[in-house]
Scaffold this motif. Sequence first.
Motif, PDB file in Angstrom:
ATOM      1  N   PHE A 155      37.989  36.854  41.907  1.00  0.00           N
ATOM      2  CA  PHE A 155      36.940  37.686  42.496  1.00  0.00           C
ATOM      3  C   PHE A 155      36.412  37.087  43.788  1.00  0.00           C
ATOM      4  O   PHE A 155      36.599  35.908  44.069  1.00  0.00           O
ATOM      5  CB  PHE A 155      35.782  37.862  41.499  1.00  0.00           C
ATOM      6  N   ASN A 156      35.732  37.920  44.556  1.00  0.00           N
ATOM      7  CA  ASN A 156      34.939  37.487  45.710  1.00  0.00           C
ATOM      8  C   ASN A 156      33.514  37.940  45.412  1.00  0.00           C
ATOM      9  O   ASN A 156      33.314  38.951  44.739  1.00  0.00           O
ATOM     10  CB  ASN A 156      35.418  38.185  46.994  1.00  0.00           C
ATOM     11  N   MET A 203      35.103  47.535  41.679  1.00  0.00           N
ATOM     12  CA  MET A 203      36.418  47.536  41.046  1.00  0.00           C
ATOM     13  C   MET A 203      37.269  48.657  41.612  1.00  0.00           C
ATOM     14  O   MET A 203      36.764  49.581  42.227  1.00  0.00           O
ATOM     15  CB  MET A 203      36.285  47.742  39.537  1.00  0.00           C
ATOM     16  N   GLY A 204      38.541  48.588  41.329  1.00  0.00           N
ATOM     17  CA  GLY A 204      39.485  49.604  41.752  1.00  0.00           C
ATOM     18  C   GLY A 204      40.864  48.994  41.746  1.00  0.00           C
ATOM     19  O   GLY A 204      41.012  47.778  41.616  1.00  0.00           O
ATOM     20  N   LEU A 205      41.877  49.834  41.882  1.00  0.00           N
ATOM     21  CA  LEU A 205      43.248  49.337  41.883  1.00  0.00           C
ATOM     22  C   LEU A 205      43.486  48.443  43.097  1.00  0.00           C
ATOM     23  O   LEU A 205      42.757  48.510  44.081  1.00  0.00           O
ATOM     24  CB  LEU A 205      44.233  50.505  41.917  1.00  0.00           C
ATOM     25  N   ASP A 206      44.534  47.635  43.016  1.00  0.00           N
ATOM     26  CA  ASP A 206      44.924  46.800  44.158  1.00  0.00           C
ATOM     27  C   ASP A 206      45.228  47.704  45.352  1.00  0.00           C
ATOM     28  O   ASP A 206      45.647  48.844  45.188  1.00  0.00           O
ATOM     29  CB  ASP A 206      46.144  45.933  43.804  1.00  0.00           C
ATOM     30  N   ASN A 207      44.971  47.208  46.518  1.00  0.00           N
ATOM     31  CA  ASN A 207      45.239  47.893  47.778  1.00  0.00           C
ATOM     32  C   ASN A 207      44.330  49.098  48.044  1.00  0.00           C
ATOM     33  O   ASN A 207      44.629  49.921  48.897  1.00  0.00           O
ATOM     34  CB  ASN A 207      46.723  48.316  47.846  1.00  0.00           C
ATOM     35  N   SER A 208      43.225  49.200  47.306  1.00  0.00           N
ATOM     36  CA  SER A 208      42.296  50.313  47.579  1.00  0.00           C
ATOM     37  C   SER A 208      41.334  49.954  48.717  1.00  0.00           C
ATOM     38  O   SER A 208      40.693  50.831  49.284  1.00  0.00           O
ATOM     39  CB  SER A 208      41.528  50.725  46.319  1.00  0.00           C
ATOM     40  N   ILE A 214      36.200  42.484  42.330  1.00  0.00           N
ATOM     41  CA  ILE A 214      37.114  41.998  41.295  1.00  0.00           C
ATOM     42  C   ILE A 214      38.543  42.421  41.641  1.00  0.00           C
ATOM     43  O   ILE A 214      38.777  43.589  41.952  1.00  0.00           O
ATOM     44  CB  ILE A 214      36.747  42.584  39.904  1.00  0.00           C
ATOM     45  N   GLY A 215      39.477  41.492  41.542  1.00  0.00           N
ATOM     46  CA  GLY A 215      40.885  41.790  41.836  1.00  0.00           C
ATOM     47  C   GLY A 215      41.382  42.980  41.035  1.00  0.00           C
ATOM     48  O   GLY A 215      41.022  43.156  39.868  1.00  0.00           O
ATOM     49  N   GLY A 216      42.227  43.810  41.654  1.00  0.00           N
ATOM     50  CA  GLY A 216      42.681  45.042  41.019  1.00  0.00           C
ATOM     51  C   GLY A 216      44.160  45.105  40.687  1.00  0.00           C
ATOM     52  O   GLY A 216      44.673  46.162  40.339  1.00  0.00           O
TER      53      GLY A 216
END
Length: 172
Positions: free
Chosen positions: A42-43, A14-19, A60-62
């Motif tokens: 998710f992938n 997990m993490g924010l988008d664009n990380s 998971i999408g962020g």
Amino acid sequence: MGQGQTKSPQVILMGLDNSGKTTFLARLLTGQVMDTSPTIGFNVGSFNVDKRTSLTIWDIGGQKNMIPNWRYYLDDSKALVFMVDSSDPSRMREAQKALRKVLSDERLRGVPLMVLANKADQPNAMTIQEISKQLGMSNYPHLQWQIQACSALQGVGLRQAFLSVAKLIKKR
């Protein structure tokens, strides 16, 4: 699954988008850098850490609208990998809030945490110490955690990070 086969431990990424989570997973699974687009949902992929250990990694999408859904992916997770963009200090506060929220979930009690400081190859990347401070890691004395620098683009630190994750899972 037949008798005697064990399911590989589930690791949540997990993490924010664009990380760089999807780039990281693609690089880990294929050894290639691929063009990625923001993850909706998710992938998932399985990765052999060594001859005896395989991990199933859920990326998971962020994006902001996905973060409330993170809780749906926590069942049966054996480790949490939280990725931050170490070259973007402006989003550390947001990352800290997202991490605190996910760690407050009961299902993650006792689950080890690996923080991956991605984009460590960037000239303006923060140090591990700065990231630890920004994320408030000292607020989690009960937690088994580590921070490692990596670069999904360069392919640096990926395997080492997951060897550490596998060790954290075994210790548990």
